[in-house]
Design an enzyme around this catalytic site. Structure first.
Site, PDB file in Angstrom:
ATOM      1  N   HIS A  65      69.419 -69.475  13.497  1.00 30.99           N
ATOM      2  CA  HIS A  65      68.315 -70.103  14.236  1.00 30.99           C
ATOM      3  C   HIS A  65      67.588 -69.090  15.113  1.00 30.99           C
ATOM      4  O   HIS A  65      66.350 -69.078  15.152  1.00 30.99           O
ATOM      5  CB  HIS A  65      68.818 -71.272  15.073  1.00 30.99           C
ATOM      6  CG  HIS A  65      69.427 -72.367  14.261  1.00 30.99           C
ATOM      7  ND1 HIS A  65      70.106 -73.421  14.841  1.00 30.99           N
ATOM      8  CD2 HIS A  65      69.470 -72.578  12.921  1.00 30.99           C
ATOM      9  CE1 HIS A  65      70.537 -74.237  13.877  1.00 30.99           C
ATOM     10  NE2 HIS A  65      70.162 -73.737  12.714  1.00 30.99           N
ATOM     11  N   HIS A 100      64.361 -78.108   8.083  1.00 31.66           N
ATOM     12  CA  HIS A 100      65.409 -77.324   8.737  1.00 31.66           C
ATOM     13  C   HIS A 100      66.032 -76.334   7.758  1.00 31.66           C
ATOM     14  O   HIS A 100      66.393 -75.212   8.157  1.00 31.66           O
ATOM     15  CB  HIS A 100      66.499 -78.206   9.337  1.00 31.66           C
ATOM     16  CG  HIS A 100      67.526 -77.385  10.052  1.00 31.66           C
ATOM     17  ND1 HIS A 100      67.311 -76.868  11.311  1.00 31.66           N
ATOM     18  CD2 HIS A 100      68.737 -76.920   9.655  1.00 31.66           C
ATOM     19  CE1 HIS A 100      68.351 -76.128  11.666  1.00 31.66           C
ATOM     20  NE2 HIS A 100      69.241 -76.153  10.673  1.00 31.66           N
ATOM     21  N   ASP A 159      66.438 -72.384   8.358  1.00 30.26           N
ATOM     22  CA  ASP A 159      67.649 -71.606   8.099  1.00 30.26           C
ATOM     23  C   ASP A 159      67.373 -70.442   7.152  1.00 30.26           C
ATOM     24  O   ASP A 159      67.832 -69.313   7.375  1.00 30.26           O
ATOM     25  CB  ASP A 159      68.720 -72.497   7.475  1.00 30.26           C
ATOM     26  CG  ASP A 159      69.497 -73.308   8.495  1.00 30.26           C
ATOM     27  OD1 ASP A 159      69.357 -73.056   9.707  1.00 30.26           O
ATOM     28  OD2 ASP A 159      70.260 -74.203   8.069  1.00 30.26           O
ATOM     29  N   HIS A 192      73.536 -70.762   3.199  1.00 26.95           N
ATOM     30  CA  HIS A 192      73.648 -69.436   3.791  1.00 26.95           C
ATOM     31  C   HIS A 192      74.261 -68.415   2.827  1.00 26.95           C
ATOM     32  O   HIS A 192      73.815 -67.266   2.761  1.00 26.95           O
ATOM     33  CB  HIS A 192      74.478 -69.509   5.063  1.00 26.95           C
ATOM     34  CG  HIS A 192      73.940 -70.485   6.057  1.00 26.95           C
ATOM     35  ND1 HIS A 192      72.712 -70.328   6.657  1.00 26.95           N
ATOM     36  CD2 HIS A 192      74.451 -71.643   6.555  1.00 26.95           C
ATOM     37  CE1 HIS A 192      72.492 -71.339   7.477  1.00 26.95           C
ATOM     38  NE2 HIS A 192      73.530 -72.153   7.432  1.00 26.95           N
TER      39      HIS A 192
END
Length: 307
Positions: free
Chosen positions: A80, A239, A243, A266
């Site tokens: 973030h 969101h 990310d 991720h």
């Protein structure tokens, strides 16, 4: 376009989403060519040394992007703040903290945007370096995939897929082209999210210990538990874009190219970065002596402080 750092040091406090620990976070200006670095000031000796960020240091991707060095230094949930740094094009900064995780704040990157605005972002006397994508690059893992394609600017498109009624109420796909759309307006307010039924499993693994309705969207079997609802109708996919922008900026430089993902996360985002850096034919490093030659995508958040 020139490199950027902060005009002054700023500090904030918060709680780690996964560790649940109270965190003091300090952002320091840094000289040209310094890059993005972290320091755990709660550690001493070798473990208290400065860690220069690199995609190869992202060695824990369970629900976040976490730096884990060979000596065991951990800096967790960096995506973030990295997303906010990408929005402002900050090249050189030292991020200091007294806990193993960046504070979650409200679950979005907006508090970090405010922190950067408070510090002021200033230009430095050295050209900014960009990573330019020269050919398509794709990574597939089971039913997920991410890819880069050449593009004269920076745009991001993502599609999410969750078997839950809440996700049927909004579009699963969102695309943003930063040549004409603004990060702060379109992306920065989107919060992280999680499912109630996963909370116990997460906590058994030492994750999600600091999560609550003030810093995440929480979903039960049928609905969203947050009393104020969503900030965007399609906040979930936005969101995921937030990310992804943060994950990609772990390379430490703006990327000239188009990124797209399907059910990305991720781990696969980081795998794509590593694949690009490992293939010398996939990219080149470029600088622009004249701002007129710089793609418009990199002027979207361009409020610079007076040095």
């Amino acid at each position: 376009m020139k490199q950027r750092t902060l005009a002054k040091t700023v500090t904030a406090t918060g709680v780690g989403l996964h560790s649940g620990e109270r965190v003091s976070l300090t952002l320091h200006p840094a000289p040209v060519h310094y890059g993005i670095a972290f320091r755990r000031n709660d550690l001493s000796g070798e473990q208290g040394e400065i860690v220069k960020l690199h995609p190869n240091l992202i060695n824990d991707t369970r629900l976040s992007s976490t730096v884990v060095t060979e000596s065991g230094i951990r800096i967790g949930t960096i995506e973030h703040i990295m997303s906010a740094l990408a929005a402002y094009g900050v090249d050189n900064i030292l991020i200091e903290l007294n806990a193993p995780e960046i504070p979650i704040m409200d679950g979005s990157s907006l508090p970090f945007i405010f922190l950067l605005q408070d510090a002021g972002v200033v230009e430095q006397n050295a050209p900014k370096k960009f990573l330019k994508i020269l050919k398509p690059m794709e990574i597939q893992q089971a039913d997920k995939w991410v890819k880069f394609e050449p593009h004269d600017g920076f745009k991001v498109a993502l599609t999410i897929e969750f078997d839950h009624p809440v996700f049927n109420q909004s579009s699963p796909r969102f695309e943003i082209d930063f040549a004409g759309q603004n990060y702060i307006e379109e992306i920065a307010r989107a919060r992280t999210f999680g499912f109630m039924q996963e909370v116990e499993m997460m906590r058994q693994h030492g994750l999600g210990l600091g999560g609550n309705l003030t810093n995440a969207i929480v979903i039960d079997d049928v609905d969203i538990l947050n009393p104020d609802g969503l900030r965007y109708p399609d906040e979930f996919v936005r969101h995921k874009i937030l990310d992804a922008i943060g994950d990609l900026y772990i390379v430490g430089h703006p990327i000239i190219g188009a990124f797209e993902g399907y059910k990305s996360g991720h781990a696969i985002n980081n795998a794509l970065l590593r694949a690009v850096l490992a293939d010398e034919t996939s990219h080149e490093w470029v600088e622009f002596a004249d701002d007129e030659d710089t793609p418009n995508a990199f002027f979207g958040v361009n409020t610079l402080a007076v040095a």
